[in-house]
Design a protein around this motif. Structure first.
Motif, mmCIF file in Angstrom:
data_model
loop_
_atom_site.group_PDB
_atom_site.id
_atom_site.type_symbol
_atom_site.label_atom_id
_atom_site.label_comp_id
_atom_site.label_asym_id
_atom_site.label_seq_id
_atom_site.Cartn_x
_atom_site.Cartn_y
_atom_site.Cartn_z
ATOM 1 N N MET A 61 27.744 -59.128 -20.350
ATOM 2 C CA MET A 61 27.088 -58.747 -19.114
ATOM 3 C C MET A 61 26.017 -59.793 -18.801
ATOM 4 S SD MET A 61 25.101 -55.214 -18.258
ATOM 5 C CE MET A 61 26.641 -54.348 -18.239
ATOM 6 N N GLU A 62 26.107 -60.345 -17.610
ATOM 7 C CA GLU A 62 25.178 -61.402 -17.225
ATOM 8 C C GLU A 62 23.759 -60.902 -17.013
ATOM 9 O OE1 GLU A 62 26.365 -64.053 -14.102
ATOM 10 O OE2 GLU A 62 28.449 -63.850 -14.682
ATOM 11 N N ASP A 63 23.641 -59.780 -16.358
ATOM 12 C CA ASP A 63 22.323 -59.283 -16.001
ATOM 13 C C ASP A 63 21.948 -58.122 -16.909
ATOM 14 O OD1 ASP A 63 19.969 -58.957 -14.663
ATOM 15 O OD2 ASP A 63 20.843 -57.934 -12.945
ATOM 16 N N HIS A 64 20.886 -58.242 -17.623
ATOM 17 C CA HIS A 64 20.457 -57.217 -18.577
ATOM 18 C C HIS A 64 19.176 -56.543 -18.096
ATOM 19 C CE1 HIS A 64 23.164 -59.603 -21.123
ATOM 20 N NE2 HIS A 64 23.420 -58.437 -21.673
ATOM 21 N N ASN A 65 19.207 -56.002 -16.881
ATOM 22 C CA ASN A 65 18.003 -55.392 -16.313
ATOM 23 C C ASN A 65 17.446 -54.286 -17.202
ATOM 24 O OD1 ASN A 65 17.941 -57.042 -14.095
ATOM 25 N ND2 ASN A 65 19.076 -55.642 -12.796
ATOM 26 N N PHE A 66 18.298 -53.375 -17.641
ATOM 27 C CA PHE A 66 17.803 -52.297 -18.495
ATOM 28 C C PHE A 66 17.314 -52.859 -19.821
ATOM 29 C CE2 PHE A 66 18.289 -49.164 -21.874
ATOM 30 C CZ PHE A 66 17.431 -48.180 -21.413
ATOM 31 N N GLY A 67 18.074 -53.760 -20.416
ATOM 32 C CA GLY A 67 17.669 -54.356 -21.690
ATOM 33 C C GLY A 67 16.322 -55.055 -21.591
ATOM 34 N N LYS A 68 16.107 -55.787 -20.513
ATOM 35 C CA LYS A 68 14.826 -56.470 -20.302
ATOM 36 C C LYS A 68 13.700 -55.450 -20.110
ATOM 37 C CE LYS A 68 16.942 -60.578 -18.333
ATOM 38 N NZ LYS A 68 17.248 -61.315 -17.104
ATOM 39 N N GLN A 98 23.487 -52.753 -23.268
ATOM 40 C CA GLN A 98 22.133 -53.198 -22.931
ATOM 41 C C GLN A 98 21.175 -52.950 -24.104
ATOM 42 O OE1 GLN A 98 20.579 -54.046 -19.597
ATOM 43 N NE2 GLN A 98 22.637 -54.711 -19.061
ATOM 44 N N ILE A 99 21.294 -51.780 -24.715
ATOM 45 C CA ILE A 99 20.440 -51.444 -25.860
ATOM 46 C C ILE A 99 20.714 -52.417 -27.011
ATOM 47 C CG2 ILE A 99 20.032 -49.698 -27.660
ATOM 48 C CD1 ILE A 99 20.601 -47.587 -25.360
ATOM 49 N N ARG A 100 21.987 -52.647 -27.290
ATOM 50 C CA ARG A 100 22.354 -53.572 -28.390
ATOM 51 C C ARG A 100 21.915 -55.007 -28.080
ATOM 52 N NH1 ARG A 100 25.336 -50.899 -32.062
ATOM 53 N NH2 ARG A 100 26.515 -49.085 -31.377
ATOM 54 N N TRP A 101 22.012 -55.410 -26.822
ATOM 55 C CA TRP A 101 21.577 -56.749 -26.425
ATOM 56 C C TRP A 101 20.077 -56.907 -26.691
ATOM 57 C CZ3 TRP A 101 17.967 -58.263 -22.788
ATOM 58 C CH2 TRP A 101 17.905 -59.636 -22.507
#
Length: 97
Positions: free
Chosen positions: A1-8, A40-43
């Protein structure tokens, strides 16, 4: 996934909560299957070297839900006492002590 808004956003939130950079962080996957959120969490966890506890598989067994305890099925599909006990056990076993 290119965009990691939640992860960020998760990284920013954890940074806000941490008392120091040496704080150890433990996060869980989602209770219900949600591949996008779990990725996202794992990223975020991989980027920040956090411990990840997988709890998603618990939602595959209704014994872990509060079915029959609440009239509203959406509420009843949340973890019940058995599910919460199992989540606590998994987190305890996964703590980086």
């Amino acid at each position: 996934m290119e965009d990691h808004n939640f992860g960020k956003a998760l990284i920013s939130f954890v940074d806000y909560l941490k008392k120091s950079q040496e704080s150890k962080v433990v996060v869980t996957t989602t209770f219900w299957a949600n591949p996008v959120m779990n990725e996202q969490i794992r990223w975020a966890a991989a980027k920040e070297k956090w411990t990840v506890i997988d709890i998603t598989y618990l939602s595959e067994d209704e014994v872990n839900m509060a079915l029959g305890e609440y009239e509203h099925e959406g509420v009843a599909r949340h973890p019940g006492d058995t599910g919460m006990l199992e989540i606590a056990r998994l987190i305890r076993e996964g703590l980086p002590l």
